[in-house]
Scaffold this motif. Structure first.
Motif, PDB file in Angstrom:
ATOM      1  N   THR A  59       3.734   0.141  -1.671  1.00 49.12           N
ATOM      2  CA  THR A  59       3.977   1.299  -0.800  1.00 49.12           C
ATOM      3  C   THR A  59       2.781   1.549   0.098  1.00 49.12           C
ATOM      4  OG1 THR A  59       5.428   2.277  -2.456  1.00 49.12           O
ATOM      5  CG2 THR A  59       4.570   3.744  -0.757  1.00 49.12           C
ATOM      6  N   GLN A  60       1.594   1.516  -0.473  1.00 41.17           N
ATOM      7  CA  GLN A  60       0.394   1.716   0.334  1.00 41.17           C
ATOM      8  C   GLN A  60       0.249   0.631   1.390  1.00 41.17           C
ATOM      9  OE1 GLN A  60      -2.807   1.937  -2.458  1.00 41.17           O
ATOM     10  NE2 GLN A  60      -2.387   4.077  -3.009  1.00 41.17           N
ATOM     11  N   HIS A  61       0.507  -0.596   1.011  1.00 44.96           N
ATOM     12  CA  HIS A  61       0.429  -1.697   1.970  1.00 44.96           C
ATOM     13  C   HIS A  61       1.430  -1.513   3.107  1.00 44.96           C
ATOM     14  CE1 HIS A  61      -0.140  -5.769   3.464  1.00 44.96           C
ATOM     15  NE2 HIS A  61       1.184  -5.903   3.459  1.00 44.96           N
ATOM     16  N   ASN A  62       2.632  -1.124   2.788  1.00 43.47           N
ATOM     17  CA  ASN A  62       3.659  -0.944   3.814  1.00 43.47           C
ATOM     18  C   ASN A  62       3.351   0.225   4.730  1.00 43.47           C
ATOM     19  OD1 ASN A  62       5.112  -3.112   2.877  1.00 43.47           O
ATOM     20  ND2 ASN A  62       6.477  -1.873   1.615  1.00 43.47           N
ATOM     21  N   LEU A  63       2.697   1.265   4.209  1.00 43.04           N
ATOM     22  CA  LEU A  63       2.349   2.421   5.040  1.00 43.04           C
ATOM     23  C   LEU A  63       1.256   2.056   6.040  1.00 43.04           C
ATOM     24  CD1 LEU A  63       2.399   5.315   2.428  1.00 43.04           C
ATOM     25  CD2 LEU A  63       4.051   4.883   4.261  1.00 43.04           C
ATOM     26  N   ARG A  64       0.416   1.087   5.730  1.00 37.95           N
ATOM     27  CA  ARG A  64      -0.657   0.679   6.630  1.00 37.95           C
ATOM     28  C   ARG A  64      -0.128  -0.079   7.833  1.00 37.95           C
ATOM     29  NH1 ARG A  64      -4.242  -1.672   1.957  1.00 37.95           N
ATOM     30  NH2 ARG A  64      -4.654   0.257   0.857  1.00 37.95           N
ATOM     31  N   LYS A  65       1.031  -0.676   7.678  1.00 38.26           N
ATOM     32  CA  LYS A  65       1.571  -1.491   8.789  1.00 38.26           C
ATOM     33  C   LYS A  65       1.994  -0.667   9.957  1.00 38.26           C
ATOM     34  CE  LYS A  65       3.107  -5.475   6.208  1.00 38.26           C
ATOM     35  NZ  LYS A  65       4.207  -6.360   5.884  1.00 38.26           N
TER      36      LYS A  65
END
Length: 65
Positions: A59-65
């Motif tokens: 989730t954190q990785h996807n929010l950074r995109k």
């Protein structure tokens, strides 16, 4: 008038019987092709779900995109 009503009732009865036959045939086909949903597949419960930490990281990785 009653002759017309009798013909209509007979047509309705024939349509109901045809629908029952078709429904039975479809049900048998689906049951035959679908198999048993209770059988174990290649994925079991332990590998089917990601741990909470992994979900959080994704989730954190996807929010950074």
């Amino acid at each position: 008038m009653s002759k017309s009503t009798n013909v209509q009732q007979e047509q309705n009865q024939n349509a109901k019987e045809a629908a029952k036959i078709q429904n039975k045939a479809i049900r048998e086909f689906v049951e035959d092709k679908a198999g048993d949903s209770r059988t174990k597949g290649p994925v079991d419960e332990s590998t089917a779900r990601l741990p909470d930490d992994q979900n959080r990281l994704i989730t954190q990785h996807n929010l950074r995109k």
